[in-house]
Design a protein around this motif. Structure first.
Motif, PDB file in Angstrom:
ATOM      1  N   VAL A  93       0.659  -1.189   0.125  1.00 35.26           N
ATOM      2  CA  VAL A  93       0.076  -0.106   0.138  1.00 35.26           C
ATOM      3  C   VAL A  93       0.764   1.157  -0.040  1.00 35.26           C
ATOM      4  N   PRO A  94       1.718   1.695   0.942  1.00 30.76           N
ATOM      5  CA  PRO A  94       2.606   2.653   0.828  1.00 30.76           C
ATOM      6  C   PRO A  94       3.601   2.869  -0.270  1.00 30.76           C
ATOM      7  N   VAL A  95       3.975   1.487  -0.800  1.00 30.65           N
ATOM      8  CA  VAL A  95       4.932   1.578  -1.884  1.00 30.65           C
ATOM      9  C   VAL A  95       4.145   1.956  -3.135  1.00 30.65           C
ATOM     10  N   CYS A  96       2.852   1.572  -3.440  1.00 31.36           N
ATOM     11  CA  CYS A  96       2.124   2.005  -4.548  1.00 31.36           C
ATOM     12  C   CYS A  96       1.831   3.493  -4.348  1.00 31.36           C
ATOM     13  N   ALA A  97       1.408   3.978  -3.145  1.00 26.40           N
ATOM     14  CA  ALA A  97       0.950   5.465  -2.895  1.00 26.40           C
ATOM     15  C   ALA A  97       1.918   6.317  -3.275  1.00 26.40           C
ATOM     16  N   ILE A  98       3.363   6.119  -2.324  1.00 22.08           N
ATOM     17  CA  ILE A  98       4.546   6.985  -2.636  1.00 22.08           C
ATOM     18  C   ILE A  98       4.782   7.069  -4.214  1.00 22.08           C
ATOM     19  N   ALA A  99       5.288   5.738  -4.672  1.00 22.63           N
ATOM     20  CA  ALA A  99       5.414   5.862  -6.086  1.00 22.63           C
ATOM     21  C   ALA A  99       4.606   6.386  -7.092  1.00 22.63           C
ATOM     22  N   GLY A 100       3.159   6.430  -6.808  1.00 30.32           N
ATOM     23  CA  GLY A 100       2.512   7.235  -7.534  1.00 30.32           C
ATOM     24  C   GLY A 100       2.437   8.535  -7.694  1.00 30.32           C
ATOM     25  N   LEU A 101       2.845   9.069  -6.194  1.00 20.28           N
ATOM     26  CA  LEU A 101       3.084  10.467  -5.893  1.00 20.28           C
ATOM     27  C   LEU A 101       4.265  11.076  -6.643  1.00 20.28           C
ATOM     28  N   VAL A 102       5.250  10.249  -6.457  1.00 20.61           N
ATOM     29  CA  VAL A 102       6.672  10.346  -7.037  1.00 20.61           C
ATOM     30  C   VAL A 102       6.783  10.540  -8.639  1.00 20.61           C
TER      31      VAL A 102
ATOM     32  N   ARG B  42       1.774   9.330 -10.992  1.00 17.51           N
ATOM     33  CA  ARG B  42       0.657   8.433 -11.914  1.00 17.51           C
ATOM     34  C   ARG B  42      -0.472   8.236 -11.048  1.00 17.51           C
ATOM     35  N   PRO B  43      -1.719   9.144 -11.262  1.00 19.13           N
ATOM     36  CA  PRO B  43      -2.865   8.892 -10.617  1.00 19.13           C
ATOM     37  C   PRO B  43      -3.426   7.544 -10.589  1.00 19.13           C
ATOM     38  N   ALA B  44      -3.284   6.696 -11.576  1.00 21.29           N
ATOM     39  CA  ALA B  44      -3.866   5.296 -11.612  1.00 21.29           C
ATOM     40  C   ALA B  44      -3.354   4.604 -10.438  1.00 21.29           C
ATOM     41  N   MET B  45      -1.960   4.694 -10.172  1.00 23.05           N
ATOM     42  CA  MET B  45      -1.159   4.109  -8.980  1.00 23.05           C
ATOM     43  C   MET B  45      -1.894   4.488  -7.659  1.00 23.05           C
ATOM     44  N   ARG B  46      -2.044   5.867  -7.578  1.00 25.48           N
ATOM     45  CA  ARG B  46      -2.573   6.425  -6.473  1.00 25.48           C
ATOM     46  C   ARG B  46      -3.995   5.728  -6.103  1.00 25.48           C
TER      47      ARG B  46
ATOM     48  N   ARG C 170      -4.889  15.157  -7.267  1.00 22.80           N
ATOM     49  CA  ARG C 170      -6.073  15.535  -8.273  1.00 22.80           C
ATOM     50  C   ARG C 170      -7.342  15.723  -7.420  1.00 22.80           C
ATOM     51  N   PRO C 171      -8.495  16.324  -7.864  1.00 21.06           N
ATOM     52  CA  PRO C 171      -9.513  16.692  -7.177  1.00 21.06           C
ATOM     53  C   PRO C 171     -10.038  15.425  -6.440  1.00 21.06           C
ATOM     54  N   TRP C 172     -10.219  14.454  -7.126  1.00 21.47           N
ATOM     55  CA  TRP C 172     -10.826  13.307  -6.402  1.00 21.47           C
ATOM     56  C   TRP C 172     -10.140  12.751  -5.169  1.00 21.47           C
ATOM     57  N   GLU C 173      -9.026  13.213  -5.105  1.00 21.43           N
ATOM     58  CA  GLU C 173      -7.800  12.720  -3.956  1.00 21.43           C
ATOM     59  C   GLU C 173      -7.646  13.531  -2.954  1.00 21.43           C
TER      60      GLU C 173
END
Length: 280
Positions: A99-108, A111-115, A178-181
């Motif tokens: 979970v944190p790996v995908c969230a942080i990788a999506g922010l860095v 990639r909104p899809a990864m988040r 993004r607005p949804w997050e």
């Protein structure tokens, strides 16, 4: 030409990519002979690498729709490979760490899809922890410590959700949200609180349980002040009020053990009220 210049072409490419990935991987998993059943996780791991690489290539080729679908499929194959290889507490551990790996990788990586995948995975992992993992009383060894599995999983899950929430608060990554997050950090904190409260109810003795739950709620209130977030403060107040109402009901019913906890909760409530009055 393979491009997404028109909505129709985009829909066709995205649909074909999704159908090809789901049909091919599903068919291969079902058709695997019994002698290779234990190696299915390797196939899923390989397909995950292939689709993640395809997502990178699609992004470089300006195929944003295809890139997003390939990324989501690659992450899904990786998530499905974990229970095919790991069992017991290791399965829960790897799922929580994902979970944190995908969230942080999506922010860095922007990639909104990864988040979005991390948000959905966090909800599923929390549901898994609350319905299965935190109820296991089997002991486990962690270096030179021995603790119940549920304590390890509960603490790890809470820490993972808090890390995700704090990642969304970093100024360097706020511009990518993004607005949804915009309130994803609050969602992660709610999941962390749910895991923490459940673990507290299972591990703390009945006599000290109200004080422990109230202290956790007060910690959420303090965190809300530090972050200047009224929603987090309200979450802590709601937790404290639920504990106080139950204790008062037990006290009215004449349960003798309820008197000392009621006193502690009242003192904590006065402290929180004083802090609210002092807050700017």
């Amino acid at each position: 030409a393979l491009d997404e210049d028109t909505p129709r072409r985009r829909r066709v490419l995205v649909g074909a990519t999704l159908l090809n990935g789901a049909a091919y991987v599903g068919t291969m998993l079902q058709a695997a002979p019994w002698a290779l059943r234990d190696a299915r996780w390797l196939f899923l791991l390989w397909m995950s690498a292939v689709y993640v690489t395809s997502a990178w290539m699609g992004r470089a080729s300006r195929l944003s729709g295809v890139s997003t679908v390939c990324l989501l499929l690659g992450l899904s194959w990786l998530t499905l490979a974990i229970p095919l290889k790991a069992t017991g507490h290791w399965m829960s551990t790897w799922w929580v760490l994902e979970v944190p790996v995908c969230a942080i990788a999506g922010l860095v990586g922007r990639r909104p899809a990864m988040r979005a995948f991390a948000v959905g995975l966090a909800a599923l992992v929390t549901l898994w922890l609350l319905t299965s993992a935190v109820w296991s009383t089997a002991p486990m060894a962690l270096l030179w410590w021995h603790m119940p599995e549920r304590v390890f999983h509960g603490l790890l899950g809470t820490l993972a959700m808090v890390i995700c929430a704090e990642a969304y608060r970093r100024p360097a990554w706020r511009a990518e949200v993004r607005p949804w997050e915009t309130r994803a950090d609050l969602g992660y904190l709610v999941l962390a609180a749910a895991i923490g409260w459940t673990l507290t109810c299972l591990e703390v003795p009945e006599r000290w349980l109200p004080q422990a739950l109230a202290a956790e709620s007060a910690a959420l209130v303090m965190l809300g002040w530090r972050r200047a977030d009224p929603a987090v403060r309200l979450l802590g107040v709601a937790g404290w009020l639920s504990v106080a109402c139950r204790l008062l009901a037990d006290f009215v019913l004449g349960l003798p053990w309820a008197l000392p906890p009621v006193g502690g909760i009242v003192v904590l409530g006065y402290g929180m009220a004083w802090a609210f009055r002092r807050a700017p």
